[in-house]
Motif scaffolding. Structure first.
Motif, PDB file in Angstrom:
ATOM      1  N   VAL A 197       0.874  -1.178   0.000  1.00 26.68           N
ATOM      2  CA  VAL A 197       0.000   0.000   0.000  1.00 26.68           C
ATOM      3  C   VAL A 197       0.913   1.230   0.000  1.00 26.68           C
ATOM      4  O   VAL A 197       1.701   1.420   0.924  1.00 26.68           O
ATOM      5  N   THR A 198       0.786   2.061  -1.037  1.00 23.47           N
ATOM      6  CA  THR A 198       1.705   3.172  -1.235  1.00 23.47           C
ATOM      7  C   THR A 198       1.012   4.511  -1.019  1.00 23.47           C
ATOM      8  O   THR A 198      -0.118   4.721  -1.471  1.00 23.47           O
ATOM      9  N   PHE A 199       1.730   5.412  -0.347  1.00 25.65           N
ATOM     10  CA  PHE A 199       1.258   6.766  -0.079  1.00 25.65           C
ATOM     11  C   PHE A 199       2.224   7.765  -0.710  1.00 25.65           C
ATOM     12  O   PHE A 199       3.434   7.533  -0.757  1.00 25.65           O
ATOM     13  N   GLY A 200       1.694   8.891  -1.197  1.00 28.90           N
ATOM     14  CA  GLY A 200       2.512   9.980  -1.702  1.00 28.90           C
ATOM     15  C   GLY A 200       2.367  11.193  -0.789  1.00 28.90           C
ATOM     16  O   GLY A 200       1.263  11.482  -0.299  1.00 28.90           O
ATOM     17  N   PHE A 201       3.468  11.893  -0.556  1.00 26.16           N
ATOM     18  CA  PHE A 201       3.468  13.065   0.329  1.00 26.16           C
ATOM     19  C   PHE A 201       3.766  14.324  -0.484  1.00 26.16           C
ATOM     20  O   PHE A 201       4.608  14.314  -1.399  1.00 26.16           O
ATOM     21  N   PHE A 202       3.092  15.426  -0.107  1.00 25.54           N
ATOM     22  CA  PHE A 202       3.182  16.665  -0.878  1.00 25.54           C
ATOM     23  C   PHE A 202       3.425  17.843   0.059  1.00 25.54           C
ATOM     24  O   PHE A 202       3.179  17.758   1.260  1.00 25.54           O
ATOM     25  N   THR A 226       5.830   3.159   1.173  1.00 22.14           N
ATOM     26  CA  THR A 226       5.112   1.913   0.900  1.00 22.14           C
ATOM     27  C   THR A 226       5.179   1.020   2.124  1.00 22.14           C
ATOM     28  O   THR A 226       6.264   0.736   2.630  1.00 22.14           O
ATOM     29  N   ILE A 227       4.018   0.602   2.590  1.00 18.34           N
ATOM     30  CA  ILE A 227       3.943  -0.314   3.712  1.00 18.34           C
ATOM     31  C   ILE A 227       3.280  -1.596   3.223  1.00 18.34           C
ATOM     32  O   ILE A 227       2.298  -1.556   2.488  1.00 18.34           O
ATOM     33  N   THR A 228       3.861  -2.726   3.586  1.00 15.32           N
ATOM     34  CA  THR A 228       3.357  -4.027   3.144  1.00 15.32           C
ATOM     35  C   THR A 228       2.833  -4.799   4.342  1.00 15.32           C
ATOM     36  O   THR A 228       3.562  -5.013   5.313  1.00 15.32           O
ATOM     37  N   LEU A 229       1.564  -5.212   4.263  1.00 21.37           N
ATOM     38  CA  LEU A 229       0.944  -5.971   5.332  1.00 21.37           C
ATOM     39  C   LEU A 229       0.249  -7.194   4.751  1.00 21.37           C
ATOM     40  O   LEU A 229      -0.021  -7.258   3.559  1.00 21.37           O
ATOM     41  N   ASN A 230      -0.053  -8.149   5.628  1.00 19.37           N
ATOM     42  CA  ASN A 230      -0.823  -9.316   5.207  1.00 19.37           C
ATOM     43  C   ASN A 230      -2.143  -9.362   5.965  1.00 19.37           C
ATOM     44  O   ASN A 230      -2.441  -8.479   6.786  1.00 19.37           O
ATOM     45  N   SER A 231      -2.935 -10.383   5.691  1.00 21.53           N
ATOM     46  CA  SER A 231      -4.253 -10.491   6.313  1.00 21.53           C
ATOM     47  C   SER A 231      -4.179 -10.755   7.811  1.00 21.53           C
ATOM     48  O   SER A 231      -5.180 -10.606   8.521  1.00 21.53           O
ATOM     49  N   HIS A 232      -2.997 -11.158   8.302  1.00 21.61           N
ATOM     50  CA  HIS A 232      -2.815 -11.381   9.735  1.00 21.61           C
ATOM     51  C   HIS A 232      -2.444 -10.089  10.468  1.00 21.61           C
ATOM     52  O   HIS A 232      -2.070 -10.121  11.635  1.00 21.61           O
ATOM     53  N   ALA A 258      -3.677   1.577   5.790  1.00 17.92           N
ATOM     54  CA  ALA A 258      -3.259   0.403   5.014  1.00 17.92           C
ATOM     55  C   ALA A 258      -3.917  -0.872   5.513  1.00 17.92           C
ATOM     56  O   ALA A 258      -4.238  -1.760   4.719  1.00 17.92           O
ATOM     57  N   LEU A 259      -4.133  -0.989   6.819  1.00 21.60           N
ATOM     58  CA  LEU A 259      -4.771  -2.187   7.372  1.00 21.60           C
ATOM     59  C   LEU A 259      -6.152  -2.415   6.774  1.00 21.60           C
ATOM     60  O   LEU A 259      -6.530  -3.548   6.443  1.00 21.60           O
ATOM     61  N   LYS A 261      -7.215  -1.177   3.838  1.00 20.55           N
ATOM     62  CA  LYS A 261      -7.117  -1.384   2.396  1.00 20.55           C
ATOM     63  C   LYS A 261      -6.644  -2.791   2.053  1.00 20.55           C
ATOM     64  O   LYS A 261      -7.056  -3.371   1.046  1.00 20.55           O
ATOM     65  N   VAL A 262      -5.785  -3.363   2.878  1.00 19.11           N
ATOM     66  CA  VAL A 262      -5.297  -4.727   2.635  1.00 19.11           C
ATOM     67  C   VAL A 262      -6.447  -5.718   2.681  1.00 19.11           C
ATOM     68  O   VAL A 262      -6.504  -6.661   1.866  1.00 19.11           O
ATOM     69  N   ASP A 263      -7.379  -5.540   3.598  1.00 17.34           N
ATOM     70  CA  ASP A 263      -8.540  -6.431   3.665  1.00 17.34           C
ATOM     71  C   ASP A 263      -9.376  -6.340   2.393  1.00 17.34           C
ATOM     72  O   ASP A 263      -9.867  -7.353   1.887  1.00 17.34           O
ATOM     73  N   GLU A 264      -9.533  -5.124   1.863  1.00 20.67           N
ATOM     74  CA  GLU A 264     -10.309  -4.941   0.631  1.00 20.67           C
ATOM     75  C   GLU A 264      -9.630  -5.620  -0.550  1.00 20.67           C
ATOM     76  O   GLU A 264     -10.287  -6.283  -1.365  1.00 20.67           O
ATOM     77  N   VAL A 265      -8.312  -5.458  -0.656  1.00 24.81           N
ATOM     78  CA  VAL A 265      -7.575  -6.063  -1.772  1.00 24.81           C
ATOM     79  C   VAL A 265      -7.598  -7.584  -1.669  1.00 24.81           C
ATOM     80  O   VAL A 265      -7.789  -8.287  -2.671  1.00 24.81           O
TER      81      VAL A 265
END
Length: 279
Positions: A197-202, A226-232, A258-259, A261-265
């Motif tokens: 899950v990637t975020f952009g900062f401005f 970018t933060i990477t998480l799993n379903s756990h 991100a937590l 959004k990971v469930d949605e994906v």
């Protein structure tokens, strides 16, 4: 070689002014993903992901090889990415910028899947020290509309979960690889499903952020995270690119978003796999 044309000063100013008002050029909220479509098949290990205008195709294949001498009981997992000029204007595989971006994406996806132990490499062993499965993941970028890392990670893990390898019978020191017409192929042993899950900062201080930046937003942003998480709900990897530092509060806010959004994906990956199985 075609030179990449960035956004004009007017486009950049308009984008930043919209973010200050809590909206985005494409009408999304700051924490909204673009429309995500995932399709698996028709052959095993083939997955196409469309994230807005970004399209990525991942293909998984395997072959029997000798293991590495220092890891005789583990299979091999290889990654390859292809970012060609067909993906977008200004891209050229021979340019240093495109090559650097391609390598960065390949390393990030490899780190997310391989180093997080998402795949059980010991389950790829056939005969210790003699024969193992080498699994290769080829990622092709068809359209570059921004946020290639998220789309590539989703395509790769969807293709891996959809892939089936030939069944094997071991008799003493002999291994018999069965044709898929003789026996049903076997899925890979996958421990968990890591999602990027990637975020952009401005802004000069990076006080404005968005989820899933488009290509225009990537060209204007001062940093990405970018933060990477799993379903756990486990953090598998973190990656920050860009100059400005991030505060602990910003990282925590990104993690909470991100937590969800990971469930949605993950749900969309499951639906794509079910649709492919019933096709």
């Amino acid at each position: 070689m075609v030179a990449e044309i960035g956004p004009s000063n007017i486009e950049s100013a308009f984008l930043l002014e919209a973010l200050k008002r809590g909206t985005r050029v494409d009408g999304r909220g700051i924490y909204d993903y673009r429309t995500l479509k995932i399709a698996c098949g028709p052959t095993y290990g083939l997955a196409e992901v469309q994230l807005g205008q970004t399209r990525v195709l991942a293909r998984v294949s395997c072959e029997v090889t000798r293991p590495f001498p220092d890891r005789p009981t583990e299979g091999i997992v290889l990654f390859n990415t292809e970012l060609s000029s067909m993906a977008g204007f200004g891209l050229d595989s021979s340019s240093s910028k495109s090559s650097t971006q391609e390598v960065a994406i390949s390393r990030m996806v490899e780190r997310v899947i391989k180093q997080s132990r998402a795949i059980d490499s010991e389950a790829l062993c056939i005969l210790a020290g003699e024969k193992v499965w080498t699994v290769r993941i080829d990622i092709h970028f068809l359209d570059h509309g921004g946020n290639l890392i998220d789309a590539a990670s989703i395509a790769a893990i969807a293709a891996l979960r959809h892939f089936r390898r030939p069944d094997v019978t071991v008799d003493g020191e002999e291994a018999i690889i069965h044709d898929v017409k003789e026996r049903n192929p076997v899925p890979l042993s996958i421990h968990h499903t890591p999602i990027c899950v990637t975020f952009g900062f401005f802004g000069a201080a990076g006080d404005m952020l968005v989820l899933d930046p488009t290509l225009l937003e990537e060209q204007v942003q001062v940093s990405s995270f970018t933060i990477t998480l799993n379903s756990h709900r486990e953090i598998c990897a973190l990656n920050k690119a860009g100059g400005i530092p991030l505060s602990p509060a910003q990282i925590q806010r990104c993690t909470q978003v991100a937590l969800a959004k990971v469930d949605e994906v993950n749900e969309k990956i499951q639906l794509a796999l079910k649709a492919a199985a019933s096709a």
